[in-house]
Design a protein around this motif. Sequence first.
Motif, PDB file in Angstrom:
ATOM      1  N   PHE A  85       1.263   2.119   6.798  1.00 49.69           N
ATOM      2  CA  PHE A  85       1.849   2.505   8.090  1.00 49.69           C
ATOM      3  C   PHE A  85       3.168   1.764   8.317  1.00 49.69           C
ATOM      4  O   PHE A  85       4.097   2.296   8.933  1.00 49.69           O
ATOM      5  CB  PHE A  85       0.880   2.198   9.234  1.00 49.69           C
ATOM      6  N   ASN A  86       3.223   0.519   7.850  1.00 47.91           N
ATOM      7  CA  ASN A  86       4.462  -0.245   8.050  1.00 47.91           C
ATOM      8  C   ASN A  86       5.609   0.324   7.222  1.00 47.91           C
ATOM      9  O   ASN A  86       6.752   0.337   7.660  1.00 47.91           O
ATOM     10  CB  ASN A  86       4.213  -1.737   7.769  1.00 47.91           C
ATOM     11  N   GLU A 141      -0.779  -6.902   9.796  1.00 58.02           N
ATOM     12  CA  GLU A 141      -1.512  -8.121  10.179  1.00 58.02           C
ATOM     13  C   GLU A 141      -2.755  -8.223   9.311  1.00 58.02           C
ATOM     14  O   GLU A 141      -3.570  -7.300   9.278  1.00 58.02           O
ATOM     15  CB  GLU A 141      -1.899  -8.052  11.655  1.00 58.02           C
ATOM     16  N   TYR A 142      -2.838  -9.338   8.576  1.00 58.05           N
ATOM     17  CA  TYR A 142      -4.020  -9.614   7.749  1.00 58.05           C
ATOM     18  C   TYR A 142      -4.660 -10.890   8.306  1.00 58.05           C
ATOM     19  O   TYR A 142      -4.052 -11.966   8.226  1.00 58.05           O
ATOM     20  CB  TYR A 142      -3.612  -9.894   6.290  1.00 58.05           C
ATOM     21  N   ARG A 171       0.844  -1.207   0.000  1.00 57.64           N
ATOM     22  CA  ARG A 171       0.000   0.000   0.000  1.00 57.64           C
ATOM     23  C   ARG A 171       0.876   1.252   0.000  1.00 57.64           C
ATOM     24  O   ARG A 171       1.833   1.345   0.758  1.00 57.64           O
ATOM     25  CB  ARG A 171      -0.857  -0.055   1.272  1.00 57.64           C
TER      26      ARG A 171
END
Length: 189
Positions: free
Chosen positions: A18-19, A78-79, A14
Amino acid sequence: MDKIKILAIVGSLRKDSFNKQLALIAKEVIGDRAEFNILDYHNIPMMNEDIERPEPESIRRVRDEVRACDAIWFFTPEYNHFFSGVLKNLLDWLSRQIDEEQPPLLAKKPAAVSGITPGMFGTVLSQDHLVTLLSWLDMDIMNTPRLTIPHALTQLDEEGKLILQKSRKYLERQADAFLNFIQNRMQNK
Ligand code: FNR
């Protein structure tokens, strides 16, 4: 001694991840103590044994970058209580030996794990699964400290950019610990 080379692998493609933003702050925190690059793997194919040989160009490039680094720092989303499919696909490619003369790419490489989520559990579950896989791949994992950051939305500026007011000190501690961890490993080689 040459400057330590850290390769960051972000488990999200993405744009405003954020990561990825966390990895960029980690780069800033590391400063001139090490080289710090983020692996670009957005264009690698899905693992398919039919296309493993000859090695696809995009795979050759990511393997070269992994081979050249001293350590890998993972930044995982985390997904569904797991790490992402794109990260699993990348690790599947990196796990395969093309040249039997070469040592396995990831074996014994120092690794650190961090993650951030808007959710409340801070990527703990995805990190546990990731560590299980990295351990199978025989990476040299720094188990403490790991960094799990929940409630990402509380650490943004007015434009929605991650600034990490509350968690920056923990990131700094992890960066210091990882540099020490890598230096120890390099001295004992
Ligand atoms: C999520 N998200 C999520 N969050 C979480 O804390 N635990 C979870 O199990 C899940 N599951 C999940 C599944 C899928 C398919 C998606 C797309 C998202 C939300 C996730 O944490 C959020 O979208 C983050 O912003 C993703 O990380 P990046 O892209 O910001 O790095």
